[in-house]
Design an enzyme around this catalytic site. Structure first.
Site, mmCIF file in Angstrom:
data_model
loop_
_atom_site.group_PDB
_atom_site.id
_atom_site.type_symbol
_atom_site.label_atom_id
_atom_site.label_comp_id
_atom_site.label_asym_id
_atom_site.label_seq_id
_atom_site.Cartn_x
_atom_site.Cartn_y
_atom_site.Cartn_z
ATOM 1 N N CYS A 12 0.869 -1.174 0.000
ATOM 2 C CA CYS A 12 0.000 0.000 0.000
ATOM 3 C C CYS A 12 0.907 1.226 0.000
ATOM 4 O O CYS A 12 2.123 1.100 -0.070
ATOM 5 C CB CYS A 12 -1.013 -0.015 1.150
ATOM 6 S SG CYS A 12 -0.334 0.127 2.796
ATOM 7 N N CYS A 86 -1.894 1.527 -4.175
ATOM 8 C CA CYS A 86 -0.630 2.193 -4.522
ATOM 9 C C CYS A 86 -0.570 2.523 -6.001
ATOM 10 O O CYS A 86 0.406 3.077 -6.478
ATOM 11 C CB CYS A 86 0.577 1.370 -4.097
ATOM 12 S SG CYS A 86 0.793 -0.188 -4.950
ATOM 13 N N CYS A 90 3.729 0.420 -8.122
ATOM 14 C CA CYS A 90 4.261 -0.911 -7.861
ATOM 15 C C CYS A 90 4.962 -1.424 -9.123
ATOM 16 O O CYS A 90 4.376 -1.416 -10.197
ATOM 17 C CB CYS A 90 3.121 -1.856 -7.476
ATOM 18 S SG CYS A 90 3.699 -3.467 -6.949
#
Length: 140
Positions: A12, A86, A90
Site C-alpha cells: 500500500c 498504490c 508498484c
C-alpha cells in the site's frame, strides 16, 4: 504437490495500515505455510495507532512492526503481489500474480472505522489461503 512455499507481498502507499494488517493476518492464518512481506511505495514513519489497536483486539500484536519501503527485490521474490491503493507505483515483473484489493484507507480514522477494514482484509486473506494452499495439506 508442490514443495515450494508460496510468497506473498502486500503493498500500500504508507505500509502503516492495510498492508500491515494483511501481512499479520496471512502470517497468522497460514501458520508458516506462506512467506509474507509487506511494503509501501511511500512508507510512513510509524504504524497507524488505530490499526495496531484493531489488531490487538483480535489477539495479534503488530506494535513492533514498522513501515518498509517497496523494493524491486521484494517484488521479484514474491509469487503473488497484492496492491491496496498504490496505483502504478508498484513495479511490474512478468510471471508474478498481481491482485488489487480495493479497500478503504484507515489513515486518519479511529478504531470504529478500522475494524470493518480489518474484517474485510481477514475475509480476503482466508480466501487467498484457500487458493494458495491445497486442501489436501490438512491432516486427517
Amino acid at each position: 504437490m508442490s514443495e515450494t512455499t508460496p510468497e506473498v507481498l502486500f503493498v500500500c502507499i504508507h505500509n502503516a495500515g492495510r498492508s500491515q494488517m494483511a501481512a499479520a493476518l496471512l502470517d497468522y492464518h497460514a501458520a508458516g505455510r506462506v512467506v509474507v512481506r509487506s511494503a509501501g511505495s511511500q512508507p510512513a514513519n510509524e504504524l497507524n495507532p488505530a490499526v495496531v489497536e484493531a489488531m490487538a483486539e483480535i489477539g495479534l500484536d503488530i506494535s513492533k512492526e514498522f513501515p518498509k519501503p517497496l523494493t524491486d527485490d521484494a517484488v521479484k521474490a514474491s509469487d503473488v503481489v497484492i496492491t491496496m491503493g498504490c496505483g502504478d507505483e508498484c513495479p511490474y515483473f512478468p510471471g508474478k500474480t498481481y491482485l488489487d484489493w480495493k479497500l478503504d484507507d484507515p489513515a486518519g480514522h479511529g478504531i470504529d472505522a478500522v475494524r470493518p477494514i480489518r474484517d474485510e482484509i481477514d475475509a480476503r486473506v482466508r480466501a487467498l489461503i484457500a487458493e494458495l494452499i491445497p486442501a489436501t495439506d490438512t491432516v486427517s
